[in-house]
Design an enzyme around this catalytic site. Sequence first.
Site, PDB file in Angstrom:
ATOM      1  N   ARG A 242     -10.720  29.616  23.795  1.00 20.55           N
ATOM      2  CA  ARG A 242     -10.864  31.308  23.080  1.00 20.55           C
ATOM      3  C   ARG A 242      -9.569  31.921  22.458  1.00 20.55           C
ATOM      4  O   ARG A 242      -8.428  31.185  23.741  1.00 20.55           O
ATOM      5  CB  ARG A 242     -12.141  31.917  24.054  1.00 20.55           C
ATOM      6  CG  ARG A 242     -13.536  31.845  24.348  1.00 20.55           C
ATOM      7  CD  ARG A 242     -14.186  32.793  24.945  1.00 20.55           C
ATOM      8  NE  ARG A 242     -15.713  31.819  24.870  1.00 20.55           N
ATOM      9  CZ  ARG A 242     -16.316  31.051  25.535  1.00 20.55           C
ATOM     10  NH1 ARG A 242     -15.184  30.771  26.343  1.00 20.55           N
ATOM     11  NH2 ARG A 242     -17.574  30.707  25.482  1.00 20.55           N
ATOM     12  N   LYS A 269     -15.115  33.979  29.585  1.00 21.06           N
ATOM     13  CA  LYS A 269     -16.622  34.913  29.428  1.00 21.06           C
ATOM     14  C   LYS A 269     -17.941  34.569  30.631  1.00 21.06           C
ATOM     15  O   LYS A 269     -18.347  35.890  30.841  1.00 21.06           O
ATOM     16  CB  LYS A 269     -16.850  34.274  27.919  1.00 21.06           C
ATOM     17  CG  LYS A 269     -17.663  34.910  27.463  1.00 21.06           C
ATOM     18  CD  LYS A 269     -17.928  35.184  26.079  1.00 21.06           C
ATOM     19  CE  LYS A 269     -19.053  35.604  25.055  1.00 21.06           C
ATOM     20  NZ  LYS A 269     -19.048  34.704  23.463  1.00 21.06           N
ATOM     21  N   HIS A 332     -10.148  31.801  16.080  1.00 24.49           N
ATOM     22  CA  HIS A 332     -11.305  32.013  17.069  1.00 24.49           C
ATOM     23  C   HIS A 332     -11.961  31.095  16.302  1.00 24.49           C
ATOM     24  O   HIS A 332     -12.885  29.748  16.507  1.00 24.49           O
ATOM     25  CB  HIS A 332     -12.590  32.919  16.763  1.00 24.49           C
ATOM     26  CG  HIS A 332     -12.818  32.838  17.925  1.00 24.49           C
ATOM     27  ND1 HIS A 332     -14.404  31.980  18.277  1.00 24.49           N
ATOM     28  CD2 HIS A 332     -13.502  33.433  19.005  1.00 24.49           C
ATOM     29  CE1 HIS A 332     -15.494  32.062  19.113  1.00 24.49           C
ATOM     30  NE2 HIS A 332     -14.654  32.621  19.895  1.00 24.49           N
ATOM     31  N   ARG A 335     -12.359  26.472  17.007  1.00 22.20           N
ATOM     32  CA  ARG A 335     -13.859  26.471  17.766  1.00 22.20           C
ATOM     33  C   ARG A 335     -14.660  25.681  16.991  1.00 22.20           C
ATOM     34  O   ARG A 335     -15.210  24.342  18.106  1.00 22.20           O
ATOM     35  CB  ARG A 335     -13.489  27.721  18.752  1.00 22.20           C
ATOM     36  CG  ARG A 335     -13.064  27.859  20.223  1.00 22.20           C
ATOM     37  CD  ARG A 335     -13.660  28.983  20.516  1.00 22.20           C
ATOM     38  NE  ARG A 335     -14.649  29.307  21.500  1.00 22.20           N
ATOM     39  CZ  ARG A 335     -14.711  28.568  22.268  1.00 22.20           C
ATOM     40  NH1 ARG A 335     -14.117  28.275  22.966  1.00 22.20           N
ATOM     41  NH2 ARG A 335     -15.824  28.544  22.876  1.00 22.20           N
ATOM     42  N   HIS A 359     -19.012  26.908  26.390  1.00 26.93           N
ATOM     43  CA  HIS A 359     -20.210  27.334  26.237  1.00 26.93           C
ATOM     44  C   HIS A 359     -22.078  26.449  27.814  1.00 26.93           C
ATOM     45  O   HIS A 359     -20.966  26.112  28.473  1.00 26.93           O
ATOM     46  CB  HIS A 359     -21.082  26.369  25.581  1.00 26.93           C
ATOM     47  CG  HIS A 359     -20.218  26.474  23.707  1.00 26.93           C
ATOM     48  ND1 HIS A 359     -19.966  26.148  22.711  1.00 26.93           N
ATOM     49  CD2 HIS A 359     -19.660  28.015  23.970  1.00 26.93           C
ATOM     50  CE1 HIS A 359     -20.002  26.473  22.184  1.00 26.93           C
ATOM     51  NE2 HIS A 359     -19.425  27.435  22.214  1.00 26.93           N
ATOM     52  N   TYR A 369     -29.480  20.559  36.140  1.00 26.68           N
ATOM     53  CA  TYR A 369     -29.251  19.178  36.112  1.00 26.68           C
ATOM     54  C   TYR A 369     -27.686  19.299  35.383  1.00 26.68           C
ATOM     55  O   TYR A 369     -27.007  17.983  36.029  1.00 26.68           O
ATOM     56  CB  TYR A 369     -30.086  18.491  35.577  1.00 26.68           C
ATOM     57  CG  TYR A 369     -31.591  18.295  35.958  1.00 26.68           C
ATOM     58  CD1 TYR A 369     -31.648  17.875  37.022  1.00 26.68           C
ATOM     59  CD2 TYR A 369     -32.715  19.559  35.533  1.00 26.68           C
ATOM     60  CE1 TYR A 369     -32.774  17.461  37.545  1.00 26.68           C
ATOM     61  CE2 TYR A 369     -33.659  19.220  36.217  1.00 26.68           C
ATOM     62  CZ  TYR A 369     -34.174  18.403  37.560  1.00 26.68           C
ATOM     63  OH  TYR A 369     -35.073  18.471  38.384  1.00 26.68           O
TER      64      TYR A 369
END
Length: 406
Positions: A242, A269, A332, A335, A359, A369
């Site tokens: 970012r 974030k 940005h 990404r 993310h 998991y």
Amino acid sequence: MPLTDTAIRAAKAGDKPYKLADGGGLYLLVNPTGSRLWRLKYRIEGKEKLLAIGPYPDVTLAKARERRDDAKKAIIDGADPSALKKQSREDAKVAPANTFRAVAEEHLAKLEREGLADITLGKRRWLLGFAYPHFGDRDIGSVSSADVLVALREIEAKGHHETARRMRSVIGSVFRYAIATARIENDPTFALRGALTTPRVQHRSAVTTATELGKLLKAIDGYRGQPATRAALRLMPLLFPRPGELRAARWSEFDLDKAIWSIPAERMKMRRPHRIPLPPQAVAILRELHAVTAGEDFAFPCIGAAKKPISENTLNFALRRLGFGPDIATAHGFRATASTLLNESGRWHADAIERQLAHAENNEVRRAYLRGEHWEERVRMMAWWADHLDGLRESAEASARPLCTG
């Protein structure tokens, strides 16, 4: 005939109360006890009402007339002067800890203790600042949906639909905190769902084809601005973090010998620490930059204000200077570029790509998991990606060379 101070002072108490009219519904009530009280007679929706203004001489003739005029203005605006006076008395009795502003600041302090990012806290304070002039100093329990809507409509009228939407959400979080701390029972913002204009979703522009990306990389190599800006521009497509994570990076986060960039949780974030494997090309760029900004805390310091990083608009302005408008490329957007082309390559597991993008997994079961970082695969992926970008750049350069005609 209007009253005068001489006439008021000469008024004597009688056996019964009597009135001395001044005009516009204002009169002085003279009681048998000798007290002299200002009253205002007015009508709201056809119903006669009476407003107590205060005793003479504490409230002078001039002051009584001023309050009469204020009341008349309130009536014209559709307000009831008696109701306004009652609200004013209630506001004066509000415990300081129960005003909307006090509860909001208490809530922000709690979020700060829980580790909410400074930039996010700053945005919340900024949004609440639009609400404070309307009802910040009122008892939070007296704030209605209509009160909140007035504040939101003021922002919406300026065309800031997304700001109004976020403002409603932040105000609602304050009311929900007040409910949790037993100050109120209902959240008035709940009734406002659907009342605001839905903002149009604007996707950040991104180059998503190999050919166009090669041209963009070639243009970035030709950037001749400040060293910190140039290095950041070259690293964005390589590492695709970012923009805020890159521009505020500190040299202490980089281990160039081990080729790892470790970003602490408070700068992420999702509030989780994040490691990024550095391909040789990225290490070379950082070593070159280190020779210029090694004495600073920030790896990408602002020119003329080295104690601060480059601004959030610096990289986008640099892209504009290179001829790439906001409809073509943004900082940005790298990404989305990396995500698209890495997934299309078919070489890498989707979870590794998502982890590299930092993310969060939306599915709670999967998130429980997926605790691994996919580190080894990500190291290989980032090395491949850097080499792939070199190839795209070289292809763009080759296509731009004039053909040899002998």
